[in-house]
Design a protein around this motif. Structure first.
Motif, mmCIF file in Angstrom:
data_model
loop_
_atom_site.group_PDB
_atom_site.id
_atom_site.type_symbol
_atom_site.label_atom_id
_atom_site.label_comp_id
_atom_site.label_asym_id
_atom_site.label_seq_id
_atom_site.Cartn_x
_atom_site.Cartn_y
_atom_site.Cartn_z
ATOM 1 N N LEU A 35 0.823 -1.208 0.000
ATOM 2 C CA LEU A 35 0.000 0.000 0.000
ATOM 3 C C LEU A 35 0.859 1.260 0.000
ATOM 4 O O LEU A 35 0.551 2.246 -0.685
ATOM 5 N N TYR A 36 1.962 1.242 0.743
ATOM 6 C CA TYR A 36 2.802 2.430 0.881
ATOM 7 C C TYR A 36 3.803 2.606 -0.261
ATOM 8 O O TYR A 36 4.588 3.552 -0.256
ATOM 9 N N ASP A 37 3.739 1.722 -1.247
ATOM 10 C CA ASP A 37 4.580 1.895 -2.431
ATOM 11 C C ASP A 37 4.069 3.012 -3.335
ATOM 12 O O ASP A 37 4.815 3.492 -4.204
ATOM 13 N N ARG A 38 2.805 3.400 -3.146
ATOM 14 C CA ARG A 38 2.187 4.351 -4.069
ATOM 15 C C ARG A 38 1.639 5.568 -3.324
ATOM 16 O O ARG A 38 1.563 5.587 -2.097
ATOM 17 N N GLY A 84 3.928 -0.513 9.529
ATOM 18 C CA GLY A 84 5.186 -0.553 10.274
ATOM 19 C C GLY A 84 5.501 0.866 10.684
ATOM 20 O O GLY A 84 4.605 1.637 11.028
ATOM 21 N N GLN A 85 6.757 1.218 10.606
ATOM 22 C CA GLN A 85 7.133 2.596 10.922
ATOM 23 C C GLN A 85 6.515 3.584 9.939
ATOM 24 O O GLN A 85 6.333 4.760 10.233
ATOM 25 N N LYS A 86 6.170 3.079 8.738
ATOM 26 C CA LYS A 86 5.588 3.946 7.709
ATOM 27 C C LYS A 86 4.206 4.458 8.103
ATOM 28 O O LYS A 86 3.704 5.402 7.511
ATOM 29 N N ALA A 87 3.563 3.835 9.091
ATOM 30 C CA ALA A 87 2.178 4.162 9.422
ATOM 31 C C ALA A 87 2.048 5.208 10.519
ATOM 32 O O ALA A 87 0.935 5.482 10.974
ATOM 33 N N SER A 88 3.131 5.813 10.928
ATOM 34 C CA SER A 88 3.064 6.750 12.057
ATOM 35 C C SER A 88 2.235 7.994 11.749
ATOM 36 O O SER A 88 1.780 8.681 12.666
ATOM 37 N N ASP A 89 2.025 8.284 10.465
ATOM 38 C CA ASP A 89 1.197 9.436 10.091
ATOM 39 C C ASP A 89 -0.210 9.021 9.676
ATOM 40 O O ASP A 89 -0.973 9.842 9.157
ATOM 41 N N THR A 90 -0.568 7.756 9.936
ATOM 42 C CA THR A 90 -1.793 7.168 9.397
ATOM 43 C C THR A 90 -2.827 6.906 10.479
ATOM 44 O O THR A 90 -2.508 6.330 11.531
#
Length: 294
Positions: A35-38, A84-90
Motif C-alpha cells: 500500500l505504501y509503495d504508491r 510498520g514505521q511507515k504508518a506513524s502518520d496514518t
C-alpha cells in the motif's frame, strides 16, 4: 512424466501447483504492491475483493483501475506486512479483528478498531455504515496526513443473503457451515455464491460513495487486502500464504481528489464509541469465528 501422471490423477492439485508457480514468478520479479509503495492520502480497503469481482459491478467513481498483486492472502498477514514505521502518520479505521493480534496502536497516528464496538450480532459482521461514519469523523476532526478505511465487505457473511451460512448470532452455540464448505460440498451453486459476493461488494460501494462525498482528500484510492479462491485452483476462500492469482490479484482504483460536501452527519452515538471498548477483550476469537476464520 511422473508429474504429468500425478496431475492427470489429481487435476485440482495440478491447477493449484500451476497457480502457485505463476505467483511465485511474480514474487521473484517484485511485482507485488505494498500500500505504501504508491501515492495516496485516503486508502479504502474492501476486504476479500477479487479484481474480477470489482470489475463486474457498475461503479463510476474511479478515474482508472488496474490489477495488482497483494502482499498477502489473508487480512492478518496483510496488516502485518503493510504497516510498520511507515504508518506513524496514518489513521487506520478497521473492521478486521486481526488487528488485535498483529498491530500495536503505537504504530499509528490513531488505530480505530471499529470491530470492537460496531459488530452487529444480527447480521454477524461489521456494517459498512459504521466504518463510514468513523472515517468521516476522523477526517473532519483530526485531518490526518493519511487515513486507511477498511470495510469488511465484500467478505462474507453476506449482508443481503445472510441465510447462506454465516451465523446470524455468533455467540449462540449452534453448528453452521461457511459458504465455502457449502460450495465445496455441492450444496450451493457458483451463481448463488457469486451473486451474494457481488451484492456484498455493491453494499460496500454504496457506503464508499457516502465517504467520498464527505471527506477532503487529494488522492483517494480503492484496493483490497486479498481476494478469494473459488475452487478453480483446488482451493476455497483465502487460506494463509496461498500463492493463487485469484486470492492475490486485487483492484487498485484511483478515484482522485474529493471534497467534503457535508451530506452526511454521523449520529452522536458514533462520536466516542471507544469509551465503551478497550483492547484485550476476550471476544476477538468469537468475532473472527463469526467471519468464518475458525
Amino acid at each position: 512424466m511422473s508429474k504429468i501422471r500425478k496431475g492427470i490423477r489429481n487435476p485440482r492439485a495440478a491447477a493449484e501447483y500451476m497457480g502457485t508457480r505463476v505467483l511465485w514468478w511474480l514474487w521473484r520479479r517484485h511485482q507485488v504492491t505494498n500500500l505504501y509503495d504508491r501515492d495516496w492520502d485516503v486508502a479504502v480497503i474492501l476486504d476479500a475483493c477479487r479484481y474480477d469481482l470489482f470489475e463486474s459491478v457498475e461503479w463510476d467513481r474511479p478515474q482508472s483501475t488496474e490489477a495488482i498483486y497483494s502482499v498477502a492472502s489473508m487480512t492478518g498477514d496483510w496488516m502485518e506486512r503493510t504497516f510498520g514505521q511507515k504508518a506513524s502518520d496514518t489513521v487506520f479505521v478497521t473492521s478486521g479483528p486481526f488487528s488485535d493480534h498483529v498491530l500495536d496502536p503505537a504504530q499509528f497516528a490513531d488505530l480505530d478498531e471499529v470491530w470492537r464496538y460496531g459488530f452487529n450480532e444480527e447480521i454477524g459482521t461489521i456494517p459498512p455504515e459504521v466504518v463510514t461514519d468513523r472515517a468521516i469523523i476522523h477526517g473532519r476532526e483530526s485531518d490526518p496526513e493519511r487515513i486507511v478505511v477498511h470495510y469488511m465487505q465484500p467478505h462474507f457473511p453476506s449482508i443481503a443473503n445472510p441465510e447462506l451460512g454465516a451465523p446470524l448470532k455468533p455467540y449462540e452455540s449452534r453448528e453452521w457451515e461457511s459458504v465455502w464448505k457449502q460450495y465445496y460440498d455441492g450444496n450451493m451453486s457458483y451463481d448463488v455464491l457469486w451473486d451474494a459476493y457481488q451484492s456484498n461488494l455493491e453494499i460496500a460501494l454504496e457506503q464508499v460513495d457516502v465517504l467520498l462525498d464527505n471527506i477532503d482528500a487529494d488522492r483517494v484510492i480503492v484496493t483490497s487486502d486479498h481476494g478469494n479462491a473459488l475452487g478453480r485452483a483446488g482451493r476455497y476462500g483465502h487460506p494463509k500464504d496461498a500463492l493463487i492469482p485469484g486470492v492475490r490479484r486485487v483492484p487498485w482504483a484511483v478515484v482522485g481528489s474529493t471534497t467534503d460536501q457535508r451530506t452526511r452527519v454521523p449520529p452522536e452515538s458514533r462520536r466516542n464509541p471507544r469509551q465503551t471498548s478497550h483492547r484485550g477483550n476476550n471476544d476477538t476469537k468469537e468475532k473472527l469465528a463469526a467471519l468464518g476464520y475458525y
